[in-house]
Each structure stands twice: as structure tokens, then as C-alpha cells.
Design a protein around this motif. Structure first.
Motif, mmCIF file in Angstrom:
data_model
loop_
_atom_site.group_PDB
_atom_site.id
_atom_site.type_symbol
_atom_site.label_atom_id
_atom_site.label_comp_id
_atom_site.label_asym_id
_atom_site.label_seq_id
_atom_site.Cartn_x
_atom_site.Cartn_y
_atom_site.Cartn_z
ATOM 1 N N LYS A 103 0.855 -1.189 0.000
ATOM 2 C CA LYS A 103 0.000 0.000 0.000
ATOM 3 C C LYS A 103 0.889 1.235 0.000
ATOM 4 C CE LYS A 103 -3.791 -2.295 2.431
ATOM 5 N NZ LYS A 103 -3.109 -3.588 2.646
ATOM 6 N N ARG A 104 0.535 2.221 -0.815
ATOM 7 C CA ARG A 104 1.388 3.400 -1.000
ATOM 8 C C ARG A 104 1.082 4.462 0.059
ATOM 9 N NH1 ARG A 104 1.529 8.233 -4.288
ATOM 10 N NH2 ARG A 104 3.729 8.766 -4.653
ATOM 11 N N THR A 105 1.526 4.180 1.269
ATOM 12 C CA THR A 105 1.376 5.136 2.353
ATOM 13 C C THR A 105 2.467 4.893 3.378
ATOM 14 O OG1 THR A 105 -0.189 6.086 3.959
ATOM 15 C CG2 THR A 105 -0.226 3.692 3.683
ATOM 16 N N TRP A 106 2.951 5.967 3.997
ATOM 17 C CA TRP A 106 4.049 5.885 4.973
ATOM 18 C C TRP A 106 3.481 6.096 6.371
ATOM 19 C CZ3 TRP A 106 7.352 10.283 7.024
ATOM 20 C CH2 TRP A 106 8.481 9.791 7.708
ATOM 21 N N ARG A 107 3.355 4.991 7.103
ATOM 22 C CA ARG A 107 2.923 5.034 8.492
ATOM 23 C C ARG A 107 3.946 4.233 9.296
ATOM 24 N NH1 ARG A 107 0.510 8.122 6.106
ATOM 25 N NH2 ARG A 107 -1.730 8.558 6.019
ATOM 26 N N PHE A 108 4.562 4.870 10.268
ATOM 27 C CA PHE A 108 5.681 4.217 10.953
ATOM 28 C C PHE A 108 5.422 4.089 12.445
ATOM 29 C CE2 PHE A 108 6.591 8.741 10.600
ATOM 30 C CZ PHE A 108 6.916 9.088 11.909
ATOM 31 N N HIS A 109 6.196 3.209 13.056
ATOM 32 C CA HIS A 109 6.111 2.920 14.491
ATOM 33 C C HIS A 109 7.443 3.280 15.129
ATOM 34 C CE1 HIS A 109 5.381 0.717 18.232
ATOM 35 N NE2 HIS A 109 6.551 0.130 18.050
ATOM 36 N N ASN A 110 7.406 4.156 16.126
ATOM 37 C CA ASN A 110 8.627 4.537 16.835
ATOM 38 C C ASN A 110 9.007 3.490 17.870
ATOM 39 O OD1 ASN A 110 9.207 7.231 15.717
ATOM 40 N ND2 ASN A 110 7.259 7.811 16.659
ATOM 41 N N ALA A 111 10.312 3.263 18.027
ATOM 42 C CA ALA A 111 10.793 2.357 19.070
ATOM 43 C C ALA A 111 10.322 2.881 20.428
ATOM 44 C CB ALA A 111 12.308 2.250 19.026
#
Length: 265
Positions: free
Chosen positions: A248-256
Motif C-alpha cells: 500500500k502506497r502510504t508511509w505510516r511508521f512505528h517509533n521504538a
């Protein structure tokens, strides 16, 4: 030597060639061409879409049946803004160097969206400053998720000497929207002055992947999964070009979580 670091071939021409097969993943491809004036590079795109980024130099670009004329306004990635061309799948492109050229070819699957080839000029790229203090970096969005493309996300970053980047550590390796998206990623690194070096760590929570990488001018690092912060040493600015793609063309990230406190205040 780590499999996550790809070194340039050491001669002019096609100096970096990364395919999904060579990287051991599914989506991202990345190539670099070093061309002398008058030399050309050309390819059919097949079932992949392309973003041509003039890292340095000027070239005549013909893509998708359109002659874009001279593309490129800078002679170093550490000056000015990028000039790029988007090329859809089932098409072709050709770049002919007018000066000495470093050309990045970013690729990902074409989904048959039928988008036209287009130039992404310096005046069409947005810039922002992220972080503060010794975590400050300068970001230029070349092909962000709100611009048309099938799979590709492309951005470049300059991190001043002595600073950290892609930090606090974050990851995007789970298809778990809206919290996190699955995106493979490459980092094409340049140093100024070029004899400098930087470091990047790629690691997962369970440490099944945990590598600390020495980064030199022209290296590409592969981020198949996990967190991936980097840091450059005093006196040497770090440039990197990021290419990301996934289902999927989306940037969703998880921080440490153990480092999330750095985002407060």
C-alpha cells in the motif's frame, strides 16, 4: 561484509544495480548511473514505474514518448533542489548526459494506473526541516504519497555533520494500517566531503536482525525490516535518497517505544 550494504562498482557507467531479486524482497529496485558528457542510459520500464532523479549534473531526458529537454540544475546533491522525471510502467526512458551526471533510477511495481510521464521540477518539490538540535535534518519530498504514482515513495534528506537522522528509531515493516505500513526501503548515501563516513543500524525488536553498518560515499543500504537510524560524524554532511514501496502506497511508521520519550518537549 554485510549483505545490507551495496557498494558501487568502482567504474563509470551502471555502478549500482539493485533488483527485488538481488535484495531478497518484493517491491523496491534502485540503480545508479555515472555518465560522462554524451553518454546515454536507456531502458524499457516493463511492469515497473520509474522515478529518474538527477543526483548531480544535467541530462536530456526522453520518457514515455515525451522529450523533457534538459533536466537537472545542480552539480552536487548538497546544493539546490532535485530535478526528476516520473516514468510509468510499460513505457521507456533515455537519459543523455550533457555534463557529468549521476542519475538515480528508482523503481517499484506498476499497477496499471495509466499515469503519464511528467517532470518533477525543483519548484514542485516541498522542503521541510525535521527534528531539532543535533537531530536536525533537511527533507525534500520528490514523490510523496499525495502525488500521483502507483507504488513509489521518493524523498531525499541532508543531515548536517555530527547529527542523527531517521531518529528516534522507527520502523515500517507490518501491513497493519492505520498504525503501520509495510514498506521496503533503500538509502543511497553521499558524504560531503566524500572521504567522510557515517553509520546506520538496522535492527528488529527481537534482534533477529541487528546490524551496525559503516556507510561511505556512494553506498546503498537495504532496509528489509526493522528500525534504521543513522548518524554522521562531525565535519561531514550526509545526503541520502530514500526509495520506499510496499503493498500500500502510504508511509505510516512505528517509533521504538524505549526511545519515544525523545519526541516529547
Amino acid at each position: 561484509m554485510s549483505d545490507l550494504v551495496v557498494h558501487p562498482s568502482g567504474h563509470e557507467g551502471w555502478t549500482i544495480a539493485i533488483t527485488p531479486e538481488s535484495a531478497g524482497w518484493h517491491y523496491v529496485g534502485f540503480d545508479v548511473y555515472e555518465l560522462a558528457p554524451g553518454e546515454s542510459a536507456h531502458h524499457d520500464t516493463g511492469n515497473r514505474e520509474i522515478c529518474l532523479v538527477l543526483i548531480a549534473g544535467k541530462a536530456n531526458i526522453v520518457a514515455g514518448g515525451i522529450d523533457f529537454g534538459t533536466v537537472g540544475e545542480r552539480m552536487s546533491p548538497f546544493e539546490g533542489k532535485p530535478d526528476s522525471v516520473y516514468v510509468p510502467g510499460h513505457s521507456s526512458w533515455k537519459a543523455t548526459a550533457e555534463t557529468k551526471v549521476t542519475l538515480a533510477v528508482c523503481s517499484a511495481p506498476s499497477l496499471g494506473g495509466g499515469l503519464p510521464a511528467r517532470r518533477i521540477g525543483p519548484d514542485q518539490t516541498s522542503q521541510e526541516v525535521r527534528g531539532k538540535g543535533s537531530n536536525t535534518r533537511h527533507v525534500t519530498n520528490i514523490l510523496p504519497e499525495n502525488d500521483p504514482a502507483d507504488s513509489l515513495l521518493v524523498v531525499e534528506v541532508i543531515t548536517p555533520g555530527g547529527n542523527t537522522s531517521s531518529y528516534p528509531p522507527h520502523k515500517h515493516d507490518r501491513d497493519a494500517l492505520p498504525e503501520e505500513s509495510l514498506l521496503e526501503e533503500t538509502y543511497y548515501h553521499r558524504l560531503n566531503p566524500p572521504q567522510g563516513f557515517a553509520f546506520q543500524r538496522v535492527y528488529t525488536d527481537d534482534r533477529s536482525l541487528d546490524e551496525s553498518l559503516l556507510v561511505e560515499d556512494g553506498n546503498v543500504t537495504l532496509v528489509p525490516r526493522g528500525y534504521h537510524p543513522c548518524a554522521t560524524i562531525h565535519g561531514y554532511d550526509l545526503y541520502y535518497l530514500n526509495v520506499m514501496a510496499g503493498p500500500k502506497r502510504t508511509w505510516r511508521f512505528h517509533n521504538a517505544p524505549e526511545h519515544a520519550w525523545l519526541l516529547k518537549g
